[in-house]
Design a protein around this motif. Structure first.
Motif, PDB file in Angstrom:
ATOM      1  N   ARG A   1     -40.814  52.161 -11.506  1.00  0.00           N
ATOM      2  CA  ARG A   1     -39.736  51.177 -11.676  1.00  0.00           C
ATOM      3  C   ARG A   1     -39.693  50.128 -10.573  1.00  0.00           C
ATOM      4  O   ARG A   1     -38.726  49.397 -10.435  1.00  0.00           O
ATOM      5  N   LEU A   2     -40.725  50.095  -9.739  1.00  0.00           N
ATOM      6  CA  LEU A   2     -40.718  49.085  -8.679  1.00  0.00           C
ATOM      7  C   LEU A   2     -42.019  48.295  -8.649  1.00  0.00           C
ATOM      8  O   LEU A   2     -43.039  48.723  -9.169  1.00  0.00           O
ATOM      9  N   GLY A   3     -41.941  47.136  -8.023  1.00  0.00           N
ATOM     10  CA  GLY A   3     -43.129  46.302  -7.834  1.00  0.00           C
ATOM     11  C   GLY A   3     -43.341  46.106  -6.348  1.00  0.00           C
ATOM     12  O   GLY A   3     -42.373  46.027  -5.587  1.00  0.00           O
ATOM     13  N   PHE A   4     -44.592  46.020  -5.937  1.00  0.00           N
ATOM     14  CA  PHE A   4     -44.883  45.947  -4.504  1.00  0.00           C
ATOM     15  C   PHE A   4     -45.968  44.909  -4.228  1.00  0.00           C
ATOM     16  O   PHE A   4     -47.006  44.880  -4.891  1.00  0.00           O
ATOM     17  N   LEU A   5     -45.685  44.078  -3.234  1.00  0.00           N
ATOM     18  CA  LEU A   5     -46.696  43.128  -2.752  1.00  0.00           C
ATOM     19  C   LEU A   5     -47.028  43.498  -1.310  1.00  0.00           C
ATOM     20  O   LEU A   5     -46.169  43.386  -0.432  1.00  0.00           O
ATOM     21  N   PRO A   6     -48.250  43.952  -1.029  1.00  0.00           N
ATOM     22  CA  PRO A   6     -48.585  44.291   0.357  1.00  0.00           C
ATOM     23  C   PRO A   6     -48.768  43.040   1.225  1.00  0.00           C
ATOM     24  O   PRO A   6     -48.939  41.943   0.699  1.00  0.00           O
ATOM     25  N   GLU A   7     -48.756  43.263   2.531  1.00  0.00           N
ATOM     26  CA  GLU A   7     -48.985  42.162   3.467  1.00  0.00           C
ATOM     27  C   GLU A   7     -50.446  41.721   3.320  1.00  0.00           C
ATOM     28  O   GLU A   7     -51.336  42.564   3.235  1.00  0.00           O
ATOM     29  N   GLN A   8     -50.675  40.435   3.286  1.00  0.00           N
ATOM     30  CA  GLN A   8     -52.022  39.872   3.097  1.00  0.00           C
ATOM     31  C   GLN A   8     -52.776  40.656   2.018  1.00  0.00           C
ATOM     32  O   GLN A   8     -53.700  41.416   2.319  1.00  0.00           O
ATOM     33  N   PRO A   9     -52.343  40.513   0.786  1.00  0.00           N
ATOM     34  CA  PRO A   9     -52.906  41.379  -0.264  1.00  0.00           C
ATOM     35  C   PRO A   9     -54.408  41.202  -0.453  1.00  0.00           C
ATOM     36  O   PRO A   9     -54.921  40.090  -0.414  1.00  0.00           O
ATOM     37  N   TYR A  10     -55.080  42.324  -0.601  1.00  0.00           N
ATOM     38  CA  TYR A  10     -56.506  42.317  -0.897  1.00  0.00           C
ATOM     39  C   TYR A  10     -56.679  42.892  -2.300  1.00  0.00           C
ATOM     40  O   TYR A  10     -56.158  43.960  -2.582  1.00  0.00           O
ATOM     41  N   PHE A  11     -57.380  42.134  -3.115  1.00  0.00           N
ATOM     42  CA  PHE A  11     -57.578  42.590  -4.485  1.00  0.00           C
ATOM     43  C   PHE A  11     -59.063  42.741  -4.759  1.00  0.00           C
ATOM     44  O   PHE A  11     -59.890  42.336  -3.950  1.00  0.00           O
ATOM     45  N   TYR A  12     -59.368  43.306  -5.929  1.00  0.00           N
ATOM     46  CA  TYR A  12     -60.763  43.377  -6.357  1.00  0.00           C
ATOM     47  C   TYR A  12     -61.198  41.938  -6.648  1.00  0.00           C
ATOM     48  O   TYR A  12     -60.800  41.364  -7.659  1.00  0.00           O
ATOM     49  N   ASP A  13     -61.981  41.385  -5.739  1.00  0.00           N
ATOM     50  CA  ASP A  13     -62.212  39.942  -5.818  1.00  0.00           C
ATOM     51  C   ASP A  13     -63.180  39.540  -6.924  1.00  0.00           C
ATOM     52  O   ASP A  13     -63.396  38.360  -7.158  1.00  0.00           O
ATOM     53  N   TYR A  14     -63.739  40.517  -7.632  1.00  0.00           N
ATOM     54  CA  TYR A  14     -64.618  40.183  -8.748  1.00  0.00           C
ATOM     55  C   TYR A  14     -63.822  40.015 -10.047  1.00  0.00           C
ATOM     56  O   TYR A  14     -64.364  39.632 -11.072  1.00  0.00           O
ATOM     57  N   LEU A  15     -62.520  40.339  -9.983  1.00  0.00           N
ATOM     58  CA  LEU A  15     -61.677  40.205 -11.179  1.00  0.00           C
ATOM     59  C   LEU A  15     -61.087  38.809 -11.268  1.00  0.00           C
ATOM     60  O   LEU A  15     -60.945  38.118 -10.251  1.00  0.00           O
ATOM     61  N   THR A  16     -60.692  38.408 -12.461  1.00  0.00           N
ATOM     62  CA  THR A  16     -59.880  37.202 -12.619  1.00  0.00           C
ATOM     63  C   THR A  16     -58.418  37.651 -12.515  1.00  0.00           C
ATOM     64  O   THR A  16     -58.136  38.863 -12.575  1.00  0.00           O
ATOM     65  N   VAL A  17     -57.504  36.701 -12.395  1.00  0.00           N
ATOM     66  CA  VAL A  17     -56.095  37.083 -12.256  1.00  0.00           C
ATOM     67  C   VAL A  17     -55.616  37.811 -13.518  1.00  0.00           C
ATOM     68  O   VAL A  17     -54.820  38.765 -13.440  1.00  0.00           O
ATOM     69  N   GLY A  18     -56.132  37.411 -14.666  1.00  0.00           N
ATOM     70  CA  GLY A  18     -55.760  38.081 -15.920  1.00  0.00           C
ATOM     71  C   GLY A  18     -56.220  39.530 -15.926  1.00  0.00           C
ATOM     72  O   GLY A  18     -55.484  40.433 -16.340  1.00  0.00           O
ATOM     73  N   GLU A  19     -57.457  39.760 -15.457  1.00  0.00           N
ATOM     74  CA  GLU A  19     -57.988  41.135 -15.405  1.00  0.00           C
ATOM     75  C   GLU A  19     -57.220  41.978 -14.394  1.00  0.00           C
ATOM     76  O   GLU A  19     -56.994  43.169 -14.610  1.00  0.00           O
ATOM     77  N   LEU A  20     -56.813  41.340 -13.292  1.00  0.00           N
ATOM     78  CA  LEU A  20     -56.034  42.065 -12.277  1.00  0.00           C
ATOM     79  C   LEU A  20     -54.712  42.545 -12.872  1.00  0.00           C
ATOM     80  O   LEU A  20     -54.309  43.707 -12.704  1.00  0.00           O
ATOM     81  N   LEU A  21     -54.035  41.638 -13.581  1.00  0.00           N
ATOM     82  CA  LEU A  21     -52.751  41.997 -14.191  1.00  0.00           C
ATOM     83  C   LEU A  21     -52.939  43.022 -15.304  1.00  0.00           C
ATOM     84  O   LEU A  21     -52.084  43.891 -15.510  1.00  0.00           O
ATOM     85  N   ASP A  22     -54.054  42.935 -16.001  1.00  0.00           N
ATOM     86  CA  ASP A  22     -54.348  43.914 -17.048  1.00  0.00           C
ATOM     87  C   ASP A  22     -54.525  45.308 -16.427  1.00  0.00           C
ATOM     88  O   ASP A  22     -53.996  46.294 -16.948  1.00  0.00           O
ATOM     89  N   LEU A  23     -55.225  45.346 -15.281  1.00  0.00           N
ATOM     90  CA  LEU A  23     -55.401  46.628 -14.577  1.00  0.00           C
ATOM     91  C   LEU A  23     -54.034  47.190 -14.161  1.00  0.00           C
ATOM     92  O   LEU A  23     -53.743  48.371 -14.386  1.00  0.00           O
ATOM     93  N   GLY A  24     -53.203  46.319 -13.583  1.00  0.00           N
ATOM     94  CA  GLY A  24     -51.861  46.754 -13.170  1.00  0.00           C
ATOM     95  C   GLY A  24     -51.069  47.274 -14.365  1.00  0.00           C
ATOM     96  O   GLY A  24     -50.450  48.340 -14.314  1.00  0.00           O
ATOM     97  N   GLY A  25     -51.118  46.530 -15.462  1.00  0.00           N
ATOM     98  CA  GLY A  25     -50.392  46.926 -16.679  1.00  0.00           C
ATOM     99  C   GLY A  25     -50.857  48.261 -17.221  1.00  0.00           C
ATOM    100  O   GLY A  25     -50.053  49.086 -17.656  1.00  0.00           O
TER     101      GLY A  25
END
Lengths: 263, 326
Positions: free
Chosen positions: B84-108
């Motif tokens: 039930r919560l959302g979290f943004l870490p400090e200086q977020p590092y993501f899987y940089d080979y993903l697009t933003v859509g794929e990142l959100l799909d993974l989160g979803g």
């Protein structure tokens, strides 16, 4: 739970695909088959034997080396790159994350084994050699070995750097392959301490020799992928041994990962 | 607030061991605070004060050494609360080979959303954070601000009740900071609770309903910004335009003004006079006007969050120095 495991596995597979690991595997497959053709031509009427031997050795060796290479970075890389922060803060248990990552590796390594097998079978078909059940059993055993080696690498990756994990995993791979010699040492060595060390090592190392038995003697019978091979009973029992080690190593990896602070 | 606290920490303690010497480091020394439902709560502190450690403990990234914490009524760490919560870490590092859509799909997927929900929400969020033009790009090509916005979208993919943001304005330009501030206020208007850490005081002061100041691993103050800084004026700032002296130089009256004021400086041909709290401002203005001074502005000075913050940081530094000396 399944959708979370699948999400992590799919992402792990996608990462390998995007960093072109699969292309590297394809190069290995092509290289191994070219080698099989060249060595086959150099041999006298042994082209199919060479193709089978190189194909199976390719699966076992390149598969295990790829498993070690990918496995040692699997968990360590997530922590170092801090990508783990955005994942384990979602409603996913840490063990699910470890299991999902391993499943992703299973997908990648299965593609590797499938490519090697496909290329080997194409070569054998081109040479007019029938594909036997023995070959299928040998490929399955090699696949089990690769997945066991992957679990070894993932286990070390849960608490150690890629360099050390690589050394440990490689050492276990080599030791696991020489278990018959260790067994001999455990039974016949003159020095008591050597017998003790050999016995202890046999207890804590997966018996990878079970998966690469072509050209060896099993239960008093010489077995070969080119002739008489092991029964399905043996294959399933060896797979069970591999599965036991995979589950044990992943359980330890999960326990270690569960206790870690991500700072 | 006790019953509807969204986040509650009680005497939270976190101790680390340094890697080689195994020296004990107390990052949190008994942190206690509560965040109410629908509140924007700013968590203020200098670098190394314990903000990120507190957030990591709350998010289950670190194990708590002592004390207790609950999020959305669940003891930390809790998978049910993380749902039930959302979290943004400090200086977020993501899987940089993903697009933003794929990142959100993974989160979803990790939240168990259906394909239709994932697609619909990702689409809306990508537009909301202004990344529609970069949908097809891999994250490795994103600027720092774009990554931060991707992280914000990822933090909102599950339509959370509580949003925890660790330094959300860090590294953003003024436009990006304003967008994040607006987004936080929008979340509050939508009935969500927001807990965010920052060391950018003006941002915290502008949007927080309540703040906590953490220094040296301890909470120094908790409350509404206006309540924390007090209402008594610290003094008054008067800006005067004074005609030049007979010889074209500094007029003689400036010396008299300096005698009455706390501070005097010249900027753009005007005198900026600081008067202490007890000085009669009307009397001073009459004096200035009597010497042909033109009053440009009169501003009462109150304590700001920055004043309070700096006082707390200085006090902690002094304590640390005294401890080291003894």
């Amino acid at each position: 739970m399944i959708h979370r495991l699948w999400a992590i596995a799919l992402n792990t597979f996608r990462e390998a695909a995007r960093i072109r690991v699969l292309y590297g595997i394809l190069v290995l497959v092509v290289g191994a088959n070219l080698l099989a053709v060249v060595l086959g031509e150099m041999s006298i009427n042994e082209q199919s034997r060479v193709a089978r031997d190189i194909g199976l050795a390719g699966i076992s060796l390149f598969g295990s080396l790829t498993a070690i290479f990918l496995g040692v970075f699997l968990l360590y890389g997530e922590v170092q790159r801090r990508t783990i922060y955005t994942i384990v803060t979602k409603p996913i248990a840490r063990w699910e994350f470890v299991a999902g990552k391993y499943l992703g590796m299973v997908l990648i390594l299965s593609v590797l084994v499938a490519l090697f097998t496909g290329a080997m079978m194409a070569l054998l078909t081109w040479q007019g050699v029938a594909i036997t059940g023995a070959l299928g059993k040998a490929v399955f055993l090699a696949w089990c070995e690769v997945l066991t080696v992957a679990a070894i690498a993932v286990f070390f990756s849960a608490f150690s750097s890629p360099f050390l994990s690589g050394i440990f995993a490689l050492a276990l791979f080599v030791i696991g392959r020489v278990t018959p010699d260790l067994r001999n040492a455990a039974n016949d060595a003159e020095a008591t301490w050597i017998r003790g060390v050999a016995r202890a090592t046999l207890e804590i190392v997966p018996d990878l020799h079970l998966f690469a038995i072509s050209g060896r003697t099993v239960e008093g019978k010489a077995v070969s992928v080119h002739g008489d091979f092991v029964s399905w009973g043996y294959v399933l029992s060896s797979a069970g041994h591999g599965l036991f080690w995979i589950l044990a190593l992943l359980t330890f990896a999960c326990v270690l990962f569960q206790r870690r602070d991500f700072v | 607030m006790a019953d509807d606290a969204i986040i509650r920490t009680t005497d939270l303690v976190k101790t680390y061991r340094t890697p080689f010497r195994r020296k004990r480091v107390e990052a949190l020394k008994g942190v206690s605070f509560e965040v109410g439902k629908g509140e924007v709560f700013g968590f203020l502190g200098p670098n190394g004060a314990g903000k990120t450690t507190t957030i990591r403990c709350l998010m289950g990234l670190c194990q708590i050494t002592g004390g207790s914490a609950t999020i959305l009524g669940q003891p930390v760490p809790s998978r049910a609360a993380r749902q039930r919560l959302g979290f943004l870490p400090e200086q977020p590092y993501f899987y940089d080979y993903l697009t933003v859509g794929e990142l959100l799909d993974l989160g979803g997927r990790l939240f168990g959303l259906s394909h239709a929900e994932r697609t619909g929400r990702a689409d809306r969020l990508i537009k909301r954070v202004g990344l529609d033009h970069a949908r097809g790009q891999a994250l490795k090509k994103f600027s720092k601000g774009m990554l931060q916005r991707s992280g914000l979208a990822m933090a909102l993919i599950n339509d959370p009740e509580l949003v925890v943001l660790d330094e959300p304005m860090s590294g953003l330009d003024p436009v990006g900071r304003k967008e994040v501030r607006d987004l936080i206020l929008e979340l509050r208007d939508a009935g969500k609770s927001v807990f965010f850490s920052s060391h950018i005081l003006s941002d915290v002061e502008q949007i927080s309903d309540r703040v906590a100041i953490v220094v040296g691993g301890k909470i120094q103050d908790v409350g509404r910004p206006r309540d924390l800084v007090g209402h008594a004026p610290l003094g008054t700032e008067v800006v005067l335009a004074i005609p030049p002296g007979d010889d074209g130089g500094v007029p003689a009256v400036v010396a008299d003004i300096k005698a009455r004021a706390d501070s005097v400086r010249v900027a753009h041909g005007e005198l900026i006079v600081g008067l202490a709290a007890g000085v009669d401002v009307d009397d001073f203005l009459a004096f200035a006007r009597g010497h042909h001074g033109k009053v440009v502005s009169v501003t009462p000075r109150h304590e700001t969050l920055e004043d309070l913050f700096m006082r707390r940081v200085e006090a902690e530094r002094t304590r640390g120095a005294q401890k080291a000396a003894s």
